[in-house]
Design a protein around this motif. Structure first.
Motif, PDB file in Angstrom:
ATOM      1  N   THR A   1      50.661  38.846  49.534  1.00 22.08           N
ATOM      2  CA  THR A   1      49.341  38.280  49.780  1.00 22.08           C
ATOM      3  C   THR A   1      48.485  39.225  50.620  1.00 22.08           C
ATOM      4  OG1 THR A   1      50.198  36.042  49.622  1.00 22.08           O
ATOM      5  CG2 THR A   1      48.112  36.298  50.756  1.00 22.08           C
TER       6      THR A   1
ATOM      7  N   ARG B   1      48.712  42.496  50.811  1.00 22.41           N
ATOM      8  CA  ARG B   1      48.338  43.647  49.977  1.00 22.41           C
ATOM      9  C   ARG B   1      47.250  43.284  48.977  1.00 22.41           C
ATOM     10  NH1 ARG B   1      51.618  48.364  50.091  1.00 22.41           N
ATOM     11  NH2 ARG B   1      52.550  48.282  52.158  1.00 22.41           N
ATOM     12  N   VAL B   2      47.377  42.146  48.339  1.00 24.34           N
ATOM     13  CA  VAL B   2      46.379  41.718  47.356  1.00 24.34           C
ATOM     14  C   VAL B   2      45.049  41.430  48.055  1.00 24.34           C
ATOM     15  CG1 VAL B   2      45.784  39.918  45.677  1.00 24.34           C
ATOM     16  CG2 VAL B   2      48.086  40.909  45.687  1.00 24.34           C
TER      17      VAL B   2
ATOM     18  N   LEU C   1      43.497  45.417  39.743  1.00 31.47           N
ATOM     19  CA  LEU C   1      44.786  44.801  40.054  1.00 31.47           C
ATOM     20  C   LEU C   1      45.599  44.582  38.782  1.00 31.47           C
ATOM     21  CD1 LEU C   1      46.474  43.673  42.436  1.00 31.47           C
ATOM     22  CD2 LEU C   1      45.602  41.434  41.791  1.00 31.47           C
TER      23      LEU C   1
ATOM     24  N   GLN D   1      39.645  42.645  40.194  1.00 31.51           N
ATOM     25  CA  GLN D   1      40.553  41.938  39.295  1.00 31.51           C
ATOM     26  C   GLN D   1      41.083  42.883  38.209  1.00 31.51           C
ATOM     27  OE1 GLN D   1      41.398  38.624  39.706  1.00 31.51           O
ATOM     28  NE2 GLN D   1      42.871  38.872  38.086  1.00 31.51           N
TER      29      GLN D   1
ATOM     30  N   HIS E   1      43.367  44.650  48.815  1.00 35.38           N
ATOM     31  CA  HIS E   1      42.831  45.208  47.566  1.00 35.38           C
ATOM     32  C   HIS E   1      41.454  44.598  47.256  1.00 35.38           C
ATOM     33  CE1 HIS E   1      42.826  46.586  43.370  1.00 35.38           C
ATOM     34  NE2 HIS E   1      42.434  45.356  43.074  1.00 35.38           N
ATOM     35  N   TYR E   2      41.368  43.259  47.280  1.00 35.32           N
ATOM     36  CA  TYR E   2      40.091  42.591  46.992  1.00 35.32           C
ATOM     37  C   TYR E   2      39.053  42.899  48.074  1.00 35.32           C
ATOM     38  CZ  TYR E   2      41.748  39.921  42.992  1.00 35.32           C
ATOM     39  OH  TYR E   2      42.214  39.559  41.749  1.00 35.32           O
TER      40      TYR E   2
END
Length: 159
Positions: free
Chosen positions: A29, A31-32, A128, A125, A35-36
């Motif tokens: 979570t 890391r994601v 990813l 998105q 990223h966003y």
């Protein structure tokens, strides 16, 4: 992952999870989210802010409790995350049906910020999906949906 022994497949060896599921989920979570956030920074937003703007734009005007329920978050977390959006003039808290109720509305400025940020969200998105691979993303979504459904199926614990 090795198949789990079941009544229909008794020969399959038993699979036992290793490590802490919470730790692994939190690591992914973070890391994601990073990223966003990197993509959305170009629009001056963080993923939590973008998500709130998108929900208020799509669902609003609505009561804070309803927004928290629809986003599956606590009321205090919602209030904390709404403060910078209200301060920026992107959402407003107005009166509801009576003097005791409140409604959250997106402003015209907030709608424009969301529209601009939506391009950055889409880029995040797509990036990813490419980084993880579409099959992994589909499998991840399936597992997450199953996990969420399992938690929604049980009664909420009272603290």
């Amino acid at each position: 992952m090795t198949p789990v022994a079941t009544a229909s497949n008794p020969a399959a060896p038993e699979v036992k999870p290793l490590g802490c599921t919470n730790l692994k989920l939190r690591q992914l979570t973070r890391r994601v989210t990073q990223h966003y956030d990197q993509h959305l920074a170009l629009a001056g937003l963080r993923i939590t802010q973008y998500s709130l703007l998108a929900h208020v734009d799509k669902l609003g005007p609505l009561a804070p409790g309803e927004l928290a329920r629809r986003m599956d978050m606590g009321a205090s977390t919602l209030t904390r995350n709404l403060r910078p959006l209200v301060a920026a003039g992107w959402v407003e808290m107005g009166e509801g049906a009576d003097a005791r109720s409140r409604l959250i509305r997106i402003t015209d400025t907030g709608r424009e910020v969301r529209r601009l940020a939506q391009r950055q969200w889409k880029a995040a998105q797509l990036a990813l999906n490419q980084k993880l691979g579409p099959a992994t993303v589909v499998a991840l979504h399936t597992l997450l949906d199953q996990g969420l459904a399992a938690f929604h199926a049980e009664p909420a614990e009272e603290h």
